[in-house]
Design a protein around this motif. Structure first.
Motif, PDB file in Angstrom:
ATOM      1  N   ILE A 154       0.828  -1.206   0.000  1.00  0.00           N
ATOM      2  CA  ILE A 154       0.000   0.000   0.000  1.00  0.00           C
ATOM      3  C   ILE A 154       0.863   1.258   0.000  1.00  0.00           C
ATOM      4  O   ILE A 154       0.450   2.311   0.452  1.00  0.00           O
ATOM      5  CB  ILE A 154      -0.942   0.023   1.220  1.00  0.00           C
ATOM      6  CG1 ILE A 154      -0.134  -0.194   2.512  1.00  0.00           C
ATOM      7  CG2 ILE A 154      -2.023  -1.030   1.091  1.00  0.00           C
ATOM      8  CD1 ILE A 154      -0.931   0.094   3.765  1.00  0.00           C
ATOM      9  N   THR A 169      -4.086  -2.513   5.929  1.00  0.00           N
ATOM     10  CA  THR A 169      -4.260  -1.095   5.630  1.00  0.00           C
ATOM     11  C   THR A 169      -4.933  -0.383   6.800  1.00  0.00           C
ATOM     12  O   THR A 169      -4.533   0.713   7.205  1.00  0.00           O
ATOM     13  CB  THR A 169      -5.119  -0.924   4.366  1.00  0.00           C
ATOM     14  OG1 THR A 169      -4.628  -1.802   3.360  1.00  0.00           O
ATOM     15  CG2 THR A 169      -5.065   0.497   3.859  1.00  0.00           C
ATOM     16  N   LEU A 215      -5.123   6.082   2.114  1.00  0.00           N
ATOM     17  CA  LEU A 215      -5.358   4.886   2.934  1.00  0.00           C
ATOM     18  C   LEU A 215      -6.838   4.622   3.175  1.00  0.00           C
ATOM     19  O   LEU A 215      -7.333   3.515   2.968  1.00  0.00           O
ATOM     20  CB  LEU A 215      -4.633   5.013   4.277  1.00  0.00           C
ATOM     21  CG  LEU A 215      -3.126   4.746   4.273  1.00  0.00           C
ATOM     22  CD1 LEU A 215      -2.543   5.104   5.619  1.00  0.00           C
ATOM     23  CD2 LEU A 215      -2.848   3.294   3.939  1.00  0.00           C
TER      24      LEU A 215
END
Lengths: 323, 252
Positions: A68, A291, A267
């Motif tokens: 991520i 995440t 995010l």
């Protein structure tokens, strides 16, 4: 003897109090338990996928693999830009309201507006950002500078500006409180030594209010980081493996800079799309937990910083209150 | 030989619709200590704050009459309030040192007014602290937070800080009310020392203090100047019945 015992014995009133305290305690316990379960589950599931690659890699294979990295980068970049917009405006507005403005209809209207802004749903602020920053401000800049379609489209710049609108009331209110907490005697001391109003504010009031102001900034930062509704229409990208970075040429070498006219990943939005927009939500589940954990940890760290600052602030206040 | 330092003519002070001082005329003498006494709400502090224009900051403040320092009306439009407050220092009831080091407190005003030379500032710090009788207690602790010192020491540091702008006049608003008797005595000795160089106006609730430290005493009641005379006269043989009642503790 029995008379005194009668007086000292427990009355039914006190029993009621004990029952009330008992129920308050158990309710508090329930809240802690729920929080613990949620955080515990996220932590246990999330920690498994978190490693160095997860933090820096881009999502791969239809988001079922990879990391991520771009979302972390985008979140941090947007938050920094947001503060660059919101802190100067918010702090100076508060200084004006607290130190200069007299109490009249206009300033009361401004104060009421600030409080109302704090209560505005974030999706409304998002729509405002789209309508105002992109369609009005951005398009006008494009028109004036003849830049084609550069500013008049969703981009990190406008997402940050919209988030700044969202956190502005928090910054203004906490700064107002911090300024208000500086006792008049401190200002009187400075005036008495021949300081002008601005010198008094600059050298006496602001330095003492700084920890309080910083607490407000950090709290609003942690709020802005977790918000997604305001930036839904403002350049938050579904999938953008390249970081929004522009190389600025400085002759022999070039400096990488955040490009505020680019789109970005975020995010909170990433969690949203993994959970609802992905072709196979079950496969992305571990990444969702990871995440979420990262987002919570960023927010938690920021809050921790706020708490430490406030603690320091209280200590200086205690010293000021003495003798 | 006494020379008039502050001359107040027909001064009336209002805060919104409340009149704090009513037609006050008084002459305060250079290098003398003048006490202002009277019950709470009689306008003592308002008078004090009129002399360095601290009242300007209050909401709804208005005045009629004149306040002359060395013959100059300080409420003339061309007077710079900032320069006035350098000329007229003020000590408050409770020490209001900044939560910084002692050195920074004493260096605050000199630096504010443009002195950059570190040596010069250090000289000012030492000189004013010696004048305020606090140098021996602070000289080894200059970098310590000023708020770590005792209340009495803090008040004397406040006096030193007020002296750093080299004023002519010192206004003191109940400077020893919040202090224990020993610290009070030190402040009183200090006032006695300082009057050689400065004109001092002290607001006090303490009759004995007024009698001990001042050369002249003014008694205010409900915004009026009731009586103003040599302290010895006010306390031994006042002309006014109200004054006599007040200084003997029969009312107020």
């Amino acid at each position: 003897m029995s008379d005194i015992k009668d007086k000292l014995g427990m009355k039914s009133k006190q029993l009621g109090g004990i029952a009330a305290i008992g129920s308050i305690k158990s309710l508090t316990l329930i809240i802690f338990l729920v929080l613990f379960l949620i955080l515990g589950k996220i932590f246990v599931e999330g920690i498994e996928v978190i490693n160095w690659d997860f933090l820096i890699d881009s999502p791969r294979n239809n988001m079922t693999e990879g990391g991520i990295g771009p979302a972390i980068f985008g979140t941090i970049a947007v938050s920094i830009l947001m503060l660059l917009f919101a802190v100067p405006i918010g702090v100076f507005s508060a200084i004006y309201l607290n130190e200069y403005a007299t109490d009249n209809l206009l300033t009361r209207l401004i104060r009421a507006s600030v409080n109302n802004l704090a209560g505005t749903p974030s999706i409304v602020i998002g729509l405002f950002g789209f309508g105002f920053f992109i369609l009005v401000v951005g398009k006008s800049i494009d028109h004036i500078l003849q830049t084609g379609l550069l500013f008049g489209q969703p981009a990190m710049l406008w997402a940050s500006a919209t988030l700044a609108v969202l956190i502005l009331p928090t910054i203004i209110v906490t700064t107002l409180e911090a300024l208000n907490s500086i006792p008049y005697s401190q200002r009187a001391a400075a005036y008495g030594l021949g300081a002008t109003k601005w010198q008094t504010i600059k050298y006496v009031v602001i330095p003492q209010a700084k920890p309080g102001i910083l607490t407000g900034v950090i709290l609003s930062l942690s709020r802005g980081t977790g918000e997604i509704a305001p930036i839904l229409f403002l350049g938050c990208a579904f999938f953008l493996p390249e970081l929004p970075i522009a190389q600025i040429n400085m002759g022999l070498f070039s400096i990488p800079m955040i490009n505020p006219t680019d789109q970005f990943m975020h995010l909170a939005y990433h969690i949203f799309i993994l959970a609802t927009q992905s072709t196979n939500p079950a496969l992305t589940m571990p990444i969702q937990y990871g995440t979420t954990l990262i987002l919570i940890m960023i927010t938690l760290l920021l809050n921790l910083a706020a708490i430490i600052y406030r603690y320091k602030f209280r200590k200086t206040l205690e010293i000021t209150g003495k003798g | 030989m006494k020379e008039v330092k502050i001359k107040i003519n027909n001064l009336s002070v209002y805060f919104n619709y409340i009149q704090a001082l009513n037609d006050v005329s008084i002459e305060l003498y250079a290098n003398r200590v003048t006490s202002i006494i009277g019950p709470s709400g009689c306008g003592k502090t308002s008078l004090l704050r009129t002399i360095n224009r601290m009242n300007d900051l209050m909401h709804g403040f208005r005045l009629t009459g004149e306040v002359l320092i060395d013959g100059v009306n300080i409420y003339e439009p061309e007077i710079d309030v900032v320069n006035l407050r350098k000329l007229v220092g003020m000590i408050f009831q409770k020490s209001n040192l900044f939560p910084k080091s002692v050195y920074e407190n004493l260096a605050f005003a000199p630096m504010l007014h443009g002195i950059k030379d570190k040596k010069e500032i250090e000289e000012i710090v030492e000189r004013t602290a010696i004048q305020a009788g606090v140098w021996n207690e602070i000289k080894d602790r200059l970098n310590e937070n000023a708020l770590n010192f005792s209340a009495g020491q803090q008040q004397r540091i406040c006096i030193a800080r007020a002296l750093t702008v080299e004023p002519d006049i010192l206004l003191m608003d109940e400077p020893a009310t919040a202090l224990d008797p020993v610290s009070t005595a030190r402040i009183e000795e200090l006032i006695f020392e300082l009057k050689r160089k400065y004109t001092i106006v002290v607001v006090t609730h303490n009759m004995q203090q007024a009698a001990r430290i001042s050369d002249y005493t003014a008694f205010f009641y409900l915004g009026h100047l009731v009586e103003y005379d040599k302290t010895t006269r006010i306390f031994t043989n006042p002309a006014n019945k109200q004054t006599e009642d007040y200084v003997t503790g029969r009312f107020g």
